[in-house]
Design a protein around this motif. Structure first.
Motif, mmCIF file in Angstrom:
data_model
loop_
_atom_site.group_PDB
_atom_site.id
_atom_site.type_symbol
_atom_site.label_atom_id
_atom_site.label_comp_id
_atom_site.label_asym_id
_atom_site.label_seq_id
_atom_site.Cartn_x
_atom_site.Cartn_y
_atom_site.Cartn_z
ATOM 1 N N GLU A 197 -10.665 -9.854 -20.699
ATOM 2 C CA GLU A 197 -10.791 -8.554 -21.365
ATOM 3 C C GLU A 197 -9.885 -7.486 -20.759
ATOM 4 N N LYS A 198 -9.353 -7.715 -19.560
ATOM 5 C CA LYS A 198 -8.458 -6.745 -18.923
ATOM 6 C C LYS A 198 -6.992 -7.032 -19.232
ATOM 7 N N ARG A 199 -6.670 -8.208 -19.716
ATOM 8 C CA ARG A 199 -5.273 -8.597 -19.924
ATOM 9 C C ARG A 199 -4.518 -7.654 -20.846
ATOM 10 N N SER A 200 -5.177 -7.163 -21.859
ATOM 11 C CA SER A 200 -4.483 -6.322 -22.830
ATOM 12 C C SER A 200 -3.997 -5.012 -22.212
ATOM 13 N N LYS A 201 -4.515 -4.639 -21.067
ATOM 14 C CA LYS A 201 -4.070 -3.426 -20.387
ATOM 15 C C LYS A 201 -2.673 -3.579 -19.809
ATOM 16 N N TYR A 202 -2.214 -4.814 -19.648
ATOM 17 C CA TYR A 202 -0.933 -5.084 -19.008
ATOM 18 C C TYR A 202 0.032 -5.659 -20.038
ATOM 19 N N PRO A 203 1.120 -4.958 -20.354
ATOM 20 C CA PRO A 203 1.980 -5.366 -21.471
ATOM 21 C C PRO A 203 2.898 -6.560 -21.201
ATOM 22 N N TYR A 204 3.114 -6.944 -19.960
ATOM 23 C CA TYR A 204 4.069 -8.015 -19.665
ATOM 24 C C TYR A 204 3.374 -9.181 -18.967
ATOM 25 N N SER A 205 4.091 -10.273 -18.791
ATOM 26 C CA SER A 205 3.483 -11.483 -18.228
ATOM 27 C C SER A 205 3.197 -11.371 -16.733
ATOM 28 N N THR A 206 3.906 -10.493 -16.033
ATOM 29 C CA THR A 206 3.599 -10.256 -14.617
ATOM 30 C C THR A 206 3.361 -8.771 -14.407
ATOM 31 N N ILE A 207 2.549 -8.477 -13.413
ATOM 32 C CA ILE A 207 2.151 -7.100 -13.126
ATOM 33 C C ILE A 207 2.776 -6.702 -11.784
ATOM 34 N N PRO A 208 3.660 -5.695 -11.771
ATOM 35 C CA PRO A 208 4.288 -5.290 -10.515
ATOM 36 C C PRO A 208 3.268 -4.676 -9.561
ATOM 37 N N SER A 209 3.353 -5.113 -8.302
ATOM 38 C CA SER A 209 2.348 -4.724 -7.315
ATOM 39 C C SER A 209 2.982 -4.414 -5.973
ATOM 40 N N LEU A 210 2.276 -3.612 -5.204
ATOM 41 C CA LEU A 210 2.581 -3.423 -3.798
ATOM 42 C C LEU A 210 1.601 -4.314 -3.041
ATOM 43 N N LEU A 211 2.139 -5.206 -2.218
ATOM 44 C CA LEU A 211 1.305 -6.146 -1.467
ATOM 45 C C LEU A 211 1.033 -5.624 -0.062
ATOM 46 N N ILE A 212 -0.227 -5.595 0.301
ATOM 47 C CA ILE A 212 -0.597 -5.376 1.693
ATOM 48 C C ILE A 212 -0.611 -6.765 2.315
ATOM 49 N N GLY A 213 0.443 -7.067 3.076
ATOM 50 C CA GLY A 213 0.588 -8.399 3.646
ATOM 51 C C GLY A 213 -0.304 -8.627 4.849
ATOM 52 N N GLN A 214 -0.321 -7.671 5.748
ATOM 53 C CA GLN A 214 -1.146 -7.736 6.949
ATOM 54 C C GLN A 214 -1.678 -6.334 7.210
ATOM 55 N N ILE A 215 -2.885 -6.263 7.718
ATOM 56 C CA ILE A 215 -3.454 -4.985 8.155
ATOM 57 C C ILE A 215 -4.380 -5.293 9.318
ATOM 58 N N ALA A 216 -4.230 -4.535 10.392
ATOM 59 C CA ALA A 216 -5.061 -4.789 11.572
ATOM 60 C C ALA A 216 -5.260 -3.496 12.350
ATOM 61 N N THR A 217 -6.411 -3.409 12.981
ATOM 62 C CA THR A 217 -6.750 -2.282 13.853
ATOM 63 C C THR A 217 -6.908 -2.819 15.273
ATOM 64 N N HIS A 218 -6.436 -2.043 16.242
ATOM 65 C CA HIS A 218 -6.633 -2.402 17.649
ATOM 66 C C HIS A 218 -8.130 -2.530 17.886
ATOM 67 N N LYS A 219 -8.541 -3.576 18.571
ATOM 68 C CA LYS A 219 -9.981 -3.853 18.712
ATOM 69 C C LYS A 219 -10.744 -2.732 19.415
ATOM 70 N N ASP A 220 -10.084 -1.951 20.269
ATOM 71 C CA ASP A 220 -10.759 -0.846 20.952
ATOM 72 C C ASP A 220 -10.949 0.379 20.063
ATOM 73 N N TYR A 221 -10.352 0.357 18.857
ATOM 74 C CA TYR A 221 -10.411 1.513 17.971
ATOM 75 C C TYR A 221 -11.016 1.170 16.617
ATOM 76 N N GLU A 222 -11.702 0.037 16.515
ATOM 77 C CA GLU A 222 -12.366 -0.333 15.269
ATOM 78 C C GLU A 222 -13.493 0.653 14.966
ATOM 79 N N CYS A 223 -13.876 0.733 13.720
ATOM 80 C CA CYS A 223 -14.967 1.598 13.247
ATOM 81 C C CYS A 223 -14.645 3.081 13.413
ATOM 82 N N ASN A 224 -13.367 3.429 13.363
ATOM 83 C CA ASN A 224 -12.918 4.817 13.413
ATOM 84 C C ASN A 224 -12.241 5.235 12.117
#
Length: 171
Positions: free
Chosen positions: A79-106
């Protein structure tokens, strides 16, 4: 856990002399390996760029790697396909994301995701970018869904994808 003053954070593109990379620590060894061994090589090969959150000009408290990506429209629920006019949808990829373990939950991770959304919105105005996408670790899927309203694409033969459509309202 150390408390952070976000006014003391500078976002900088990873380089050979980025402050705090050698002491970056995370519970996931792959995240440490990426920032210390792979990220600069990825930049040289033009397959991804890593941005580092440096706190108080002393320590790398987090990083995020971004790259271009596309999602096959067939993988989006019917049901969402019709929102996208072409066969592929251009995206920004978040390849890696990490927080220093001493600063987690901030809220560093949330800050980095919000920053990536802002980058994607700029790209959507300049060159075309419809979604922000990532390949999630299973344990963080609920966080992306609840906090940022990412949608999950389950894939049997490949790594799962999560995406956020930049035209939907962000909470």
């Amino acid at each position: 856990m150390s408390v952070i003053d976000f006014d003391k954070i500078v976002v900088t593109k990873l380089s050979d002399n980025t402050i705090g990379i050698n002491s970056f620590d995370n519970k996931n060894l792959d995240m440490i390996k990426h920032i210390k061994e792979d990220a600069l090589r990825d930049q040289e090969k033009k397959v991804g760029t890593t941005w580092v959150w440096v706190y108080d000009n002393k320590i790398a408290v987090g990083y995020i790697s971004l790259a271009m990506f596309s999602i096959d429209r067939k993988e989006i629920i019917k049901e969402k396909r019709s929102k996208y006019p072409y066969s592929t949808i251009p995206s920004l990829l978040i390849g890696q994301i990490a927080t220093h373990k001493d600063y987690e939950c901030n809220s560093i991770g949330s800050s980095m995701i919000s920053w990536a959304f802002a980058q994607a919105k700029q790209y959507s105005e300049k060159i075309g970018c419809r979604t922000v996408a990532l390949h999630p670790l299973q344990e963080v899927i609920p966080w992306y869904q609840e906090k940022f309203k990412f949608k999950l694409i389950k894939r049997e033969d490949k790594q799962d994808i999560m995406y956020f459509d930049l035209l939907q309202k962000q909470s």
